[in-house]
Design a protein around this motif. Structure first.
Motif, PDB file in Angstrom:
ATOM      1  N   GLU A 104      10.921   1.367 -10.011  1.00  0.00           N
ATOM      2  CA  GLU A 104       9.966   1.378 -11.122  1.00  0.00           C
ATOM      3  C   GLU A 104      10.017   0.075 -11.909  1.00  0.00           C
ATOM      4  N   LYS A 126       3.689   5.151 -12.968  1.00  0.00           N
ATOM      5  CA  LYS A 126       3.701   6.520 -12.468  1.00  0.00           C
ATOM      6  C   LYS A 126       2.504   6.776 -11.546  1.00  0.00           C
ATOM      7  N   GLN A 127       1.333   6.288 -11.966  1.00  0.00           N
ATOM      8  CA  GLN A 127       0.116   6.499 -11.177  1.00  0.00           C
ATOM      9  C   GLN A 127       0.214   5.832  -9.803  1.00  0.00           C
ATOM     10  N   LEU A 129       2.937   4.908  -8.191  1.00  0.00           N
ATOM     11  CA  LEU A 129       3.971   5.540  -7.379  1.00  0.00           C
ATOM     12  C   LEU A 129       3.448   6.812  -6.717  1.00  0.00           C
ATOM     13  N   GLU A 130       2.607   7.538  -7.426  1.00  0.00           N
ATOM     14  CA  GLU A 130       1.984   8.721  -6.841  1.00  0.00           C
ATOM     15  C   GLU A 130       1.047   8.322  -5.704  1.00  0.00           C
ATOM     16  N   GLU A 133       2.972   7.608  -2.777  1.00  0.00           N
ATOM     17  CA  GLU A 133       3.783   8.797  -2.466  1.00  0.00           C
ATOM     18  C   GLU A 133       5.278   8.499  -2.448  1.00  0.00           C
ATOM     19  N   GLY A 135       7.147   8.578  -5.670  1.00  0.00           N
ATOM     20  CA  GLY A 135       7.646   8.872  -7.006  1.00  0.00           C
ATOM     21  C   GLY A 135       9.101   9.309  -7.012  1.00  0.00           C
ATOM     22  N   HIS A 136       9.565   9.906  -5.923  1.00  0.00           N
ATOM     23  CA  HIS A 136      10.928  10.421  -5.859  1.00  0.00           C
ATOM     24  C   HIS A 136      11.982   9.329  -5.709  1.00  0.00           C
ATOM     25  N   ALA A 138      11.846   6.414  -7.602  1.00  0.00           N
ATOM     26  CA  ALA A 138      11.582   5.505  -8.724  1.00  0.00           C
ATOM     27  C   ALA A 138      12.835   4.843  -9.276  1.00  0.00           C
TER      28      ALA A 138
END
Length: 354
Positions: A104, A126-127, A129-130, A133, A135-136, A138
């Protein structure tokens, strides 16, 4: 420059290269090149080593100055704009992630350099990373990620600040074949969801066909042909294009009144070429069929047969030594040493002036 009418259209031209040329002394690397890149498309620069594709990318990026010509981005002349003032993002083959920063933090870096508020930075990170795919992961450091994950993070870091154009210089070159194919699908998905304008450089023909909205095939500093993958593959305009994109079987000859005269016989064709013109008949391997000896157009000897899972590739050597490749979805019942004939439908061949 050779051009083609493409069915791929966007309302807006994002980037224009106008008569761009580059020389180093007496060596010309790019020759008066014209290229439009449309807003939201993924355009691939493809070509052999020395074709000029990387030099063109460096000129777009601002790392290299053209000898002549003009570079327009969003209608503004950016030819001499310094690198750091161009609204361009770059994704490198070696990822170029900061090893001491978390995922991040890596993605947030370009936003912090632009002094955005912390709340906005957190939301954008956050957006994106989503979108990729991941986000886990970060809070992980780059060394804890796989090569494919690192490449997606490098792309996310570029996407997060929404540059006008994203340049990708052989970004999948360091990955193994299976991971490359997975990442190709990921890049297509991310491109579709983000709507970014991407210029992608590769020397891999299959990668270009799989990824691109359009392909710009370059050779010796010039554009050989521009078009969608289907146009480039099915309607090549020169023998160079036909041979570079995929596999091609080529019969060389000369146009005379009754068709194309070759060392293997006369092929009646409505060519549109003039009497005496040299020409080449191009047939893709998947359009050729093997028949019993004496019942086809060409005669030859089966010199190789390769089972490749979904298809079988059979190499047939003609009397003059030319090797023709036949690609079949079913296992072809032939053995090495068999004498066979070759057939194809005229509508599945393409006649090119040489």
């Amino acid at each position: 420059m050779m051009t083609t009418t493409s069915s791929f259209k966007h309302e807006k031209v994002k980037l224009q290269a106008q008569k761009i040329a580059k020389s180093y002394g007496q060596t010309q690397v790019l020759a008066d090149l014209d290229l439009d890149v449309h807003s939201g498309e993924l355009l691939t620069l493809l070509g052999p080593s020395g074709s000029g594709k990387t030099t063109l990318l460096q000129i777009v990026c601002g790392l290299v100055e053209p000898t002549s010509g003009c570079l327009m981005i969003d209608g503004k002349d950016e030819t001499w704009t310094p690198v750091h003032q161009r609204d361009i993002g770059v994704v490198f083959q070696n990822y170029a992630l900061f090893p001491h920063l978390t995922v991040e933090e890596n993605i947030a870096f370009p936003l912090r350099m632009r002094h955005l508020p912390s709340a906005e930075i957190n939301q954008k990170v956050k957006q994106v990373l989503e979108m990729v795919e991941l986000g886990h992961v970060a809070t992980r450091l780059p060394r804890a990620l796989s090569g494919g994950q690192q490449q997606r993070i490098a792309l996310a870091r570029c996407l997060v600040y929404q540059p006008s154009v994203i340049l990708m210089d052989e970004p999948l070159g360091a990955l193994d074949r299976q991971l490359r194919e997975t990442m190709q699908m990921e890049i297509k998905r991310i491109h579709r969801e983000s709507g970014a304008t991407i210029i992608f450089v590769t020397h891999d023909q299959e990668e270009a066909l799989a990824l691109s909205d359009r392909i710009c095939l370059m050779n010796e500093g010039k554009i050989a042909q521009i078009g969608t993958p289907q146009e480039i593959y099915e309607r090549p305009q020169t023998t160079f294009v036909a041979e570079f994109i995929g596999l091609s079987n080529i019969l060389d000859g000369q146009i005379r009144g009754d068709g194309l005269h070759t060392r293997h016989g006369v092929f009646p064709l409505n060519s549109g070429l003039r009497d005496g013109d040299n020409a080449a008949l191009v047939i893709r391997p998947e359009h050729m069929r093997i028949a019993e000896q004496g019942s086809g157009v060409l005669e030859g000897l089966v010199s190789e047969s390769v089972y490749a899972g979904s298809e079988t590739r059979v190499v047939v050597t003609l009397a003059g030594g030319e090797k023709f490749i036949v690609r079949s979805s079913a296992q072809t019942p032939v053995r090495i040493g068999d004498r066979v004939s070759l057939n194809w439908d005229v509508q599945n061949s393409r006649l090119l002036a040489v």
